[in-house]
Design a protein around this motif. Structure first.
Motif, PDB file in Angstrom:
ATOM      1  N   LEU A  43     -59.416  43.930  30.538  1.00 16.59           N
ATOM      2  CA  LEU A  43     -59.072  42.532  30.816  1.00 16.59           C
ATOM      3  C   LEU A  43     -60.097  41.886  31.744  1.00 16.59           C
ATOM      4  CD1 LEU A  43     -55.189  42.719  31.294  1.00 16.59           C
ATOM      5  CD2 LEU A  43     -56.433  41.711  29.367  1.00 16.59           C
ATOM      6  N   ILE A  44     -60.539  42.624  32.740  1.00 13.00           N
ATOM      7  CA  ILE A  44     -61.564  42.109  33.657  1.00 13.00           C
ATOM      8  C   ILE A  44     -62.847  41.783  32.891  1.00 13.00           C
ATOM      9  CG2 ILE A  44     -63.173  42.806  35.481  1.00 13.00           C
ATOM     10  CD1 ILE A  44     -60.597  41.985  36.714  1.00 13.00           C
ATOM     11  N   LEU A  45     -63.303  42.706  32.084  1.00 12.43           N
ATOM     12  CA  LEU A  45     -64.559  42.493  31.357  1.00 12.43           C
ATOM     13  C   LEU A  45     -64.434  41.358  30.344  1.00 12.43           C
ATOM     14  CD1 LEU A  45     -65.688  46.195  30.828  1.00 12.43           C
ATOM     15  CD2 LEU A  45     -66.554  44.546  32.504  1.00 12.43           C
ATOM     16  N   LYS A  46     -63.289  41.263  29.698  1.00 11.32           N
ATOM     17  CA  LYS A  46     -63.066  40.179  28.734  1.00 11.32           C
ATOM     18  C   LYS A  46     -63.114  38.820  29.418  1.00 11.32           C
ATOM     19  CE  LYS A  46     -59.528  38.397  25.536  1.00 11.32           C
ATOM     20  NZ  LYS A  46     -58.143  38.603  25.024  1.00 11.32           N
ATOM     21  N   ALA A  47     -62.507  38.729  30.590  1.00 10.06           N
ATOM     22  CA  ALA A  47     -62.443  37.447  31.297  1.00 10.06           C
ATOM     23  C   ALA A  47     -63.782  37.034  31.887  1.00 10.06           C
ATOM     24  CB  ALA A  47     -61.385  37.520  32.401  1.00 10.06           C
ATOM     25  N   PHE A  48     -64.575  38.032  32.316  1.00 11.40           N
ATOM     26  CA  PHE A  48     -65.812  37.700  33.026  1.00 11.40           C
ATOM     27  C   PHE A  48     -67.039  37.618  32.130  1.00 11.40           C
ATOM     28  CE2 PHE A  48     -63.217  38.409  36.679  1.00 11.40           C
ATOM     29  CZ  PHE A  48     -63.791  37.622  37.662  1.00 11.40           C
ATOM     30  N   LEU A  49     -66.983  38.143  30.926  1.00 11.10           N
ATOM     31  CA  LEU A  49     -68.129  38.044  30.024  1.00 11.10           C
ATOM     32  C   LEU A  49     -68.577  36.596  29.808  1.00 11.10           C
ATOM     33  CD1 LEU A  49     -70.210  39.246  28.072  1.00 11.10           C
ATOM     34  CD2 LEU A  49     -68.412  39.252  26.308  1.00 11.10           C
ATOM     35  N   PRO A  50     -67.652  35.627  29.623  1.00 11.52           N
ATOM     36  CA  PRO A  50     -68.110  34.246  29.438  1.00 11.52           C
ATOM     37  C   PRO A  50     -68.871  33.680  30.638  1.00 11.52           C
ATOM     38  CG  PRO A  50     -65.849  34.492  28.677  1.00 11.52           C
ATOM     39  CD  PRO A  50     -66.201  35.757  29.397  1.00 11.52           C
ATOM     40  N   LEU A  51     -68.685  34.259  31.823  1.00 11.32           N
ATOM     41  CA  LEU A  51     -69.384  33.780  33.021  1.00 11.32           C
ATOM     42  C   LEU A  51     -70.758  34.417  33.189  1.00 11.32           C
ATOM     43  CD1 LEU A  51     -66.549  33.827  35.738  1.00 11.32           C
ATOM     44  CD2 LEU A  51     -67.268  31.925  34.285  1.00 11.32           C
ATOM     45  N   ALA A  52     -71.033  35.454  32.418  1.00 10.38           N
ATOM     46  CA  ALA A  52     -72.289  36.187  32.580  1.00 10.38           C
ATOM     47  C   ALA A  52     -73.478  35.324  32.193  1.00 10.38           C
ATOM     48  CB  ALA A  52     -72.271  37.463  31.742  1.00 10.38           C
ATOM     49  N   THR A  53     -74.520  35.411  33.005  1.00 11.97           N
ATOM     50  CA  THR A  53     -75.771  34.716  32.728  1.00 11.97           C
ATOM     51  C   THR A  53     -76.911  35.722  32.853  1.00 11.97           C
ATOM     52  OG1 THR A  53     -76.075  34.114  35.057  1.00 11.97           O
ATOM     53  CG2 THR A  53     -74.847  32.574  33.682  1.00 11.97           C
ATOM     54  N   GLN A  54     -78.127  35.232  32.679  1.00 14.00           N
ATOM     55  CA  GLN A  54     -79.292  36.086  32.865  1.00 14.00           C
ATOM     56  C   GLN A  54     -79.216  36.757  34.237  1.00 14.00           C
ATOM     57  OE1 GLN A  54     -81.522  35.864  30.244  1.00 14.00           O
ATOM     58  NE2 GLN A  54     -82.851  37.524  30.967  1.00 14.00           N
ATOM     59  N   GLU A  55     -79.296  38.070  34.253  1.00 12.28           N
ATOM     60  CA  GLU A  55     -79.323  38.894  35.462  1.00 12.28           C
ATOM     61  C   GLU A  55     -77.942  39.180  36.062  1.00 12.28           C
ATOM     62  OE1 GLU A  55     -82.116  37.277  38.230  1.00 12.28           O
ATOM     63  OE2 GLU A  55     -83.831  37.583  36.893  1.00 12.28           O
ATOM     64  N   THR A  56     -76.869  38.670  35.478  1.00 12.51           N
ATOM     65  CA  THR A  56     -75.534  39.091  35.914  1.00 12.51           C
ATOM     66  C   THR A  56     -75.365  40.574  35.616  1.00 12.51           C
ATOM     67  OG1 THR A  56     -74.494  36.931  35.552  1.00 12.51           O
ATOM     68  CG2 THR A  56     -73.049  38.843  35.490  1.00 12.51           C
ATOM     69  N   VAL A  57     -74.645  41.263  36.492  1.00 13.66           N
ATOM     70  CA  VAL A  57     -74.387  42.688  36.292  1.00 13.66           C
ATOM     71  C   VAL A  57     -72.894  42.962  36.439  1.00 13.66           C
ATOM     72  CG1 VAL A  57     -74.963  45.049  37.014  1.00 13.66           C
ATOM     73  CG2 VAL A  57     -76.641  43.215  37.317  1.00 13.66           C
ATOM     74  N   ALA A  58     -72.366  43.765  35.528  1.00 13.46           N
ATOM     75  CA  ALA A  58     -71.005  44.277  35.653  1.00 13.46           C
ATOM     76  C   ALA A  58     -71.103  45.762  35.967  1.00 13.46           C
ATOM     77  CB  ALA A  58     -70.223  44.059  34.363  1.00 13.46           C
ATOM     78  N   VAL A  59     -70.465  46.171  37.056  1.00 10.55           N
ATOM     79  CA  VAL A  59     -70.433  47.584  37.436  1.00 10.55           C
ATOM     80  C   VAL A  59     -68.980  48.035  37.449  1.00 10.55           C
ATOM     81  CG1 VAL A  59     -70.997  49.322  39.169  1.00 10.55           C
ATOM     82  CG2 VAL A  59     -72.489  47.328  38.877  1.00 10.55           C
TER      83      VAL A  59
END
Length: 271
Positions: free
Chosen positions: A108-124
């Motif tokens: 759920l976290i990854l699904k919600a935050f993927l639309p906010l990702a931009t160049q150089e965003t990192v998910a850990v």
């Protein structure tokens, strides 16, 4: 635009250590299920000169709350990183709840935050070396990779029948989800990685050590002969979010003092 660093489980031992590492890089958005701990952590950070902090009480298994968290993040600024440390260890819940928090919550976290990702965003995503100790198997790999499917909990409860198994399977799931989603995040110029700690000297780690005899076996077979410290995890997270790790995505970093290698060695000696 202000860079926002979202840390779920932000009041835990690893979460606070990570917050201290990122507290001067941008705005912190600390997330936890406990409002009192959020207030306490904010005060601790303020006493150390880290004052650009927003907090949010969130149950990461509640999709509406997670989506609201993502909305708030976008209102604050540009997503620098989402560092997902929130999770339950084996002594903290029944198998179903562990799977809900560690697997469904992560998805759920990854699904919600993927639309906010931009160049150089990192998910850990914080996984565990326990996920490396579960053999990968086609029978459950696909289930673990897609925990938002309606039958996920029913299927996994038939496989993971106790809390220890549910924890290990859920953390293998984190590794698989990260591998599976690397392409989607990469299409936005963003990276996604997991990090697998071993036995770490945090309140959660100490709780597990006091209640599980197996933890003594793990420590006895750790080549470095000690537990890790929260800041050693935070240091690795900071590296993974930095330009020094700009070609690292879709994979896991083991930070376990060699425990995984030590347990494999033990298994070979006992054959």
């Amino acid at each position: 635009m202000n860079k926002v660093y979202v840390i779920t489980g932000g009041t835990g031992g690893m979460g606070k250590a990570i917050a201290r590492r990122f507290g001067h890089q941008g705005h912190l958005l600390l997330v936890d299920v406990n409002e009192e701990r959020l207030i306490q952590t904010t005060n601790e950070l303020a006493s150390e000169g880290i004052t650009s902090v927003t907090t949010r009480k969130v149950d990461i298994t509640d999709e509406q709350q997670v989506n609201e968290l993502a909305t708030i993040t976008g209102e604050i600024g540009e997503l620098g990183a989402i560092i997902h440390t929130a999770g339950l260890s084996p002594t903290m819940g029944e198998p179903r709840r562990i799977l809900e928090v560690n697997s469904i919550g992560t998805a759920l976290i990854l699904k919600a935050f993927l639309p906010l990702a931009t160049q150089e965003t990192v998910a850990v995503c914080i996984a565990s070396n326990g996920g490396h100790m579960v053999p990968r198997n086609a029978a459950y790999n696909s289930i673990l990779t897609h925990p938002l499917e309606p039958e996920f909990l029913t299927q996994m409860e038939q496989i993971a029948r106790n809390s220890e198994a549910a924890y290990a399977f859920s953390k293998l799931g984190v590794l698989l989800i990260v591998e599976d989603q690397a392409w989607e995040w990469g299409q936005k110029g963003a990276r996604i990685v997991s990090l697998s700690p071993g036995t770490i000297n945090t309140p959660m780690g100490r709780q597990e050590a006091s209640k599980q005899e197996a933890m003594k076996v793990l420590l006895a077979n750790t080549p470095l002969g000690r537990e890790g410290e929260a800041d050693e995890i935070a240091s690795a997270v900071q590296f993974l979010c930095s330009s020094s790790a700009s070609y690292i995505t879709g994979t896991d970093l083991l930070v376990d003092g060699g425990t995984t290698a030590g347990m494999r060695r033990l298994a070979q000696l006992n054959q």
